[in-house]
Design an enzyme around this catalytic site. Sequence first.
Site, PDB file in Angstrom:
ATOM      1  N   TRP A  10       0.808  -1.223   0.000  1.00 30.03           N
ATOM      2  CA  TRP A  10       0.000   0.000   0.000  1.00 30.03           C
ATOM      3  C   TRP A  10       0.838   1.268   0.000  1.00 30.03           C
ATOM      4  CZ3 TRP A  10      -4.447  -1.175   4.060  1.00 30.03           C
ATOM      5  CH2 TRP A  10      -5.265  -2.186   3.523  1.00 30.03           C
ATOM      6  N   LYS A  11       2.115   1.130   0.243  1.00 37.64           N
ATOM      7  CA  LYS A  11       2.992   2.310   0.313  1.00 37.64           C
ATOM      8  C   LYS A  11       2.421   3.295   1.344  1.00 37.64           C
ATOM      9  CE  LYS A  11       4.409   1.240  -4.327  1.00 37.64           C
ATOM     10  NZ  LYS A  11       4.969   1.661  -5.595  1.00 37.64           N
ATOM     11  N   GLU A  99      11.786   2.444  -4.053  1.00 44.46           N
ATOM     12  CA  GLU A  99      11.524   3.793  -3.526  1.00 44.46           C
ATOM     13  C   GLU A  99      12.425   4.079  -2.330  1.00 44.46           C
ATOM     14  OE1 GLU A  99       7.306   3.257  -3.251  1.00 44.46           O
ATOM     15  OE2 GLU A  99       7.225   3.244  -5.452  1.00 44.46           O
ATOM     16  N   GLU A 169      11.252  -6.114  -9.607  1.00 39.72           N
ATOM     17  CA  GLU A 169      10.437  -4.939  -9.923  1.00 39.72           C
ATOM     18  C   GLU A 169      11.243  -3.967 -10.783  1.00 39.72           C
ATOM     19  OE1 GLU A 169       7.081  -4.415  -6.833  1.00 39.72           O
ATOM     20  OE2 GLU A 169       8.846  -3.374  -6.082  1.00 39.72           O
ATOM     21  N   GLY A 175       4.400   1.965 -11.010  1.00 43.01           N
ATOM     22  CA  GLY A 175       3.520   3.127 -10.971  1.00 43.01           C
ATOM     23  C   GLY A 175       3.405   3.846 -12.304  1.00 43.01           C
ATOM     24  N   GLY A 236       1.273  -2.592  -6.221  1.00 39.42           N
ATOM     25  CA  GLY A 236       1.133  -1.287  -5.576  1.00 39.42           C
ATOM     26  C   GLY A 236      -0.247  -0.708  -5.824  1.00 39.42           C
ATOM     27  N   GLY A 237      -0.358   0.168  -6.812  1.00 38.70           N
ATOM     28  CA  GLY A 237      -1.593   0.900  -7.104  1.00 38.70           C
ATOM     29  C   GLY A 237      -2.847   0.034  -7.133  1.00 38.70           C
TER      30      GLY A 237
HETATM   31  P1  PGA Z   1       2.735  -0.560  -8.839  1.00 41.65           P
HETATM   32  O1  PGA Z   1       3.834  -0.696  -7.666  1.00 41.65           O
HETATM   33  O2  PGA Z   1       1.950  -1.852  -8.854  1.00 41.65           O
HETATM   34  O3  PGA Z   1       1.919   0.621  -8.468  1.00 41.65           O
HETATM   35  O4  PGA Z   1       3.506  -0.378 -10.119  1.00 41.65           O
HETATM   36  C1  PGA Z   1       4.493  -1.907  -7.425  1.00 41.65           C
HETATM   37  C2  PGA Z   1       5.487  -1.739  -6.290  1.00 41.65           C
HETATM   38  O5  PGA Z   1       6.155  -0.692  -6.214  1.00 41.65           O
HETATM   39  O6  PGA Z   1       5.623  -2.639  -5.426  1.00 41.65           O
END
Ligand code: PGA
Length: 255
Positions: A10-11, A99, A169, A175, A236-237
């Site tokens: 979920w960041k 990140e 990744e 993202g 993520g998203g």
């Molecule tokens: P994303 O992110 O699915 O939004 O591309 C994946 C992640 O950073 O783990």
Amino acid sequence: MRTPLMAGNWKMNKTASEAIQFFDSLVEEVGNPVDREVLICPPFTALYPLGRMIRKSNAPVRLGAQNLYPAEGGAYTGEISPAMLRDAGCTYVIVGHSERRQYFRESNAFINRKIRTALDNQLCPIICVGESLDQREAGQAKAVVTAQGRACLDGFSGQDVANLVIAYEPLWAIGTGRTATPADAQSMHAAIRALLAELHGRDVANAVRILYGGSVKPANVDTLMSQPDIDGALVGGASLKVDSFARIVKFQAGG
Ligand code: PGA
């Protein structure tokens, strides 16, 4: 046989109350899948309440953190210890996300210490590796990713390595809405598995789950999950909405 692991990262999204609401609907949507593991990695503030809910309802969802500090405790203002994560109900922890490498300058050596700390505390680390667009265009994707893998796994035994998860990744896919083609992702995953075999033998390499991450969504999960070396997804998203994450969890791998 590797059990697929479908993980939501979920960041820095969702308050604890939003997380609780999400969790109830997610459990309703996914039911009790026996052939796959479901994991959510919310922000720290949501871990404890979700951990309690999981314990109480025996829900088939696992809990992971997005980071940890490589020490048992002490004067590290703003950081979180492995014991705190265990106590909150975590069994997984993401380490070395791009990140964190990018914004917080985390090095492979520092990530290596986090992996040691996680394993020493019965937390399964999900170690992220991935190349940038420039590196891919320069034909260095495999070299970059295997170098990250080597440095992150330096000093670990075969038994340690058999108990962890790797997430490939590619930075240019995170993202951005741009996903690696299933064939490109498969070829990177195979390279990572070859590295594991070189370091610790075939049995260990075959035991490790390698997740793909980078714009995974309902529309592409089935083909990604049909690749022989893709053992799950780090999402993520698309993990922020119950509908899309539930659909990803319910992927169907075909021929
Ligand atoms: P994303 O992110 O699915 O939004 O591309 C994946 C992640 O950073 O783990």
